[in-house]
Design a protein around this motif. Structure first.
Motif, short mmCIF file in Angstrom:
data_model
loop_
_atom_site.label_atom_id
_atom_site.label_comp_id
_atom_site.label_asym_id
_atom_site.label_seq_id
_atom_site.Cartn_x
_atom_site.Cartn_y
_atom_site.Cartn_z
N THR A 45 0.83 -1.33 0.01
CA THR A 45 -0.04 0.50 -0.34
C THR A 45 0.65 1.50 -0.31
N PHE A 47 1.19 3.15 -2.38
CA PHE A 47 1.35 3.98 -3.73
C PHE A 47 0.52 4.90 -2.78
N GLU A 189 -2.59 -6.25 -9.22
CA GLU A 189 -1.57 -6.59 -8.45
C GLU A 189 -2.17 -4.97 -7.55
N ALA A 190 -1.35 -4.57 -6.70
CA ALA A 190 -1.74 -3.27 -6.14
C ALA A 190 -0.69 -3.11 -7.13
N GLY A 191 -1.83 -0.78 -6.82
CA GLY A 191 -1.52 0.48 -6.94
C GLY A 191 -2.73 0.92 -8.26
N PRO A 192 -2.21 1.74 -8.48
CA PRO A 192 -3.47 3.11 -9.00
C PRO A 192 -4.09 2.74 -9.98
N THR A 193 -3.60 1.01 -10.76
CA THR A 193 -4.23 0.94 -11.96
C THR A 193 -5.03 -0.82 -11.43
N VAL A 196 -6.64 -0.82 -5.09
CA VAL A 196 -6.45 -0.56 -4.12
C VAL A 196 -7.04 -0.68 -2.60
#
Length: 603
Positions: A45, A47, A189-193, A196
């Motif tokens: 987390t 990001f 995958e974790a991330g902005p796209t 979250v």
């Protein structure tokens, strides 16, 4: 529906509360299992420390930042919480001899890591009891991270805890875990796209789970127990967020635990992974009862997710708004269904009162107004919308081929979907594209077009579980179904013999077993019980026998562990067999294997 730009983003109260009382952050980047797998990654987390990108709803970004806070926190004197080590919180209440653990997370590894952090800062206090607030795995699965298997440490839980834990996590466990991978965002995958969070927390950990029975049942509201010198006053709340659930009040510390009945988001009346429909009416009533019983005497309210709320006035307002939230959902849905509207029609026009719609803790990060309204409708009216045309619809693939034919073929359907996408109507575009994919599952262009539309819907979703469902759907359209680490296997040992046979009964391939007639008797030497199981008309009928078992095709003498060994394929060595041993082979031959990787967005 309140737009995100009508919400008060300058209000930092939740951030102040989420950071309050921090004793120490995690002392490691990851939590691993004995075989080296990563059960939890605190870096996933990182990001979220940045500014909200245009691929995440700003309100959801804010909630995910809040739930990413991890460490040991002091709630009030003698009450601590481990947060951000799993989907749920673990609470630690200091007693005279040690510490009482409340809700030991999803997995043993994460619970052990949390307990170790607590002991590092509060001393080597032994665990003197475990309190489990309800029958969901993220509140009991990690129990062996805080006590050893076979320990005599008391386990306190609400009446019906074992029954409902088994029913929800085992009987329909395969399908629920598969769909749970969607709403939890397991393969992305974790991330902005990507992922979250889940609204309640970031995700569920992937360690070792277990289910063990309670040694002390809470059977009524007002029941008091002094546990390790600490007075607990319980409120039983069945049928709320879980079929078996309790809240508790610590009068000597003026602290109120609301389990998962009042958290900092709108919860689910029917979770997207599947479950029994919850009762929004009784949920609201129990919240009102908690206010009447405990609020005036409380200085802090905390829960098994999210962060506490301090101050009698503030916590009373919080609980009152939560009460009104579920009450309004229930009552207005009933009002409108009695005017003849269907669940989908009610959901489309439903608005919360402005005071609730603008309250951060009432936002739909985990549950949503839309699917909760439909759930209330389902609870009272079922799947049928009352229109006879809905009685005998074709299943998805058969319907899809007909719709695509009416639209002029797959190419015409894709073109029409593109028109709706360009016009901003992604909701209808994905309906058209679903038909195209089901009618022509080999068309890569149809899958990609649907994946892109799912992505855009996900990026715009305020609800975390909706976002995850959309993005997992897009992922599977592009990459196919890839099984991920989700398992209820650690619960098997806690099943009673009746529950084991129930689990077998739902695996019988009915048509394959139509012609089978067989009877078995099972004598358990370690339990001192005898069970009879008979297969007729594709139904496995079973139950404990009192008195003589009567004649059977086969009698098996064994222990309960040997039964699990037999079902695991370890053979019949060591078992006493009296009669036709081939009966076992005939029985096992008609058992289906559940499919943990069944298709969801493709036929």
């Amino acid at each position: 529906m309140t737009r995100h730009d009508q919400l008060d983003y300058s209000d930092r109260t939740d951030f102040e509360d989420a950071d309050r009382g921090l004793v120490a952050p995690p002392g490691t980047d990851t939590v691993t299992t004995a075989d080296g797998r990563v059960a939890w990654d605190f870096r996933a987390t990182d990001f979220l420390a940045g500014e909200c990108p245009d691929t995440v709803h700003p309100s959801l970004w804010r909630q995910s930042q809040l739930t990413a806070r991890a460490g040991l926190f002091e709630v009030t004197e003698g009450v601590y919480q481990i947060r951000g080590f799993d989907l749920s919180n673990m609470t630690l209440i200091e007693g005279e001899r040690g510490v009482v653990v409340v809700d030991p997370l999803v997995s043993a590894e994460c619970a052990a890591a949390g307990l170790a952090l607590y002991r590092e800062h509060r001393g080597e206090r032994p665990v003197t009891a475990v309190v489990i607030t309800h029958s969901h795995a993220d509140h009991f699965g990690g129990v062996h991270g805080v006590i050893e298997p076979g320990s005599d440490v008391p386990i306190v839980a609400p009446a019906g805890y074992m029954e409902h834990s088994v029913a929800e996590n085992v009987y329909a466990g395969t399908a629920m875990l598969r769909r749970g991978g969607y709403y939890g965002g397991a393969p992305i995958e974790a991330g902005p796209t990507g992922k979250v969070g889940m609204g309640l927390g970031y995700a569920a950990s992937e360690g070792t789970t277990a289910l063990i029975p309670a040694t002390l049942d809470v059977t009524r509201t007002g029941q008091e127990e002094r546990i390790d010198g600490v007075l607990f006053r319980f409120q039983l709340t069945p049928g709320t967020e879980a079929p078996s659930e309790l809240n508790f009040f610590l009068p000597e510390r003026r602290a109120l635990c609301m389990a998962e009945n009042a958290t900092h988001n709108l919860h689910n009346i029917l979770t997207l992974r599947g479950a029994l429909v919850r009762d929004a009416h009784v949920w609201s009533r129990y919240l009102g009862e908690a206010i009447d019983l405990f609020a005036a005497d409380s200085d802090v309210v905390f829960a098994s997710h999210h962060w506490p709320t301090w101050g009698t006035e503030r916590l009373t307002r919080f609980l009152s708004e939560q009460r009104d939230l579920y009450g309004y959902l229930h009552d207005q849905t009933l009002r409108l269904l009695n005017q003849g509207l269907t669940g989908a029609e009610i959901a489309e026009q439903f608005e919360l009162p402005p005071a609730l719609a603008s309250a951060w803790h009432a936002r739909g990060y985990y549950g949503s107004v839309s699917h909760n309204v439909k759930a209330v409708y389902q609870r009272y009216m079922g799947w049928y919308d009352g229109n006879p045309a809905s009685l005998w619809e074709h299943p998805p693939t058969a319907s899809a081929t007909r719709y695509v034919d009416c639209l002029g073929g797959v190419d015409a359907t894709l073109a029409k979907a593109e028109e709706y996408t360009a016009a901003g109507d992604l909701r209808f575009a994905v309906q058209l594209l679903k038909h195209a994919v089901y009618a022509a599952p080999d068309r890569a262009d149809a899958k990609e077009q649907l994946a892109q539309a799912f992505e855009q819907l996900g990026y715009g979703a305020e609800n975390a579980t909706w976002r995850n469902c959309y993005l997992v759907g897009a992922h599977e359209l592009r990459h196919g179904v890839k099984p991920f680490a989700l398992s209820a296997g650690g619960f098997a040992g806690a099943l009673s013999v009746d529950e084991v046979f129930d689990s077998l009964a739902i695996r019988v391939d009915g048509p394959k077993a139509w012609g089978e007639r067989l009877s078995t008797v099972w004598k358990f030497t370690d339990l001192g019980t005898t069970h009879r199981a008979s297969l007729n008309n594709g139904v496995l009928v079973h139950g404990e026998v009192t008195g003589e078992a009567g004649p059977a095709d086969l009698a098996v003498t064994l222990t309960k562990p040997q039964l699990f060994g037999l079902l695991a394929g370890k053979g019949t060595d060591g078992l006493g067999l009296d009669g036709d041993a081939a009966v076992l082979g005939r029985l096992f031959a008609v058992l289906d294997e559940p499919d943990p990787a069944f298709a969801v967005v493709t036929p």
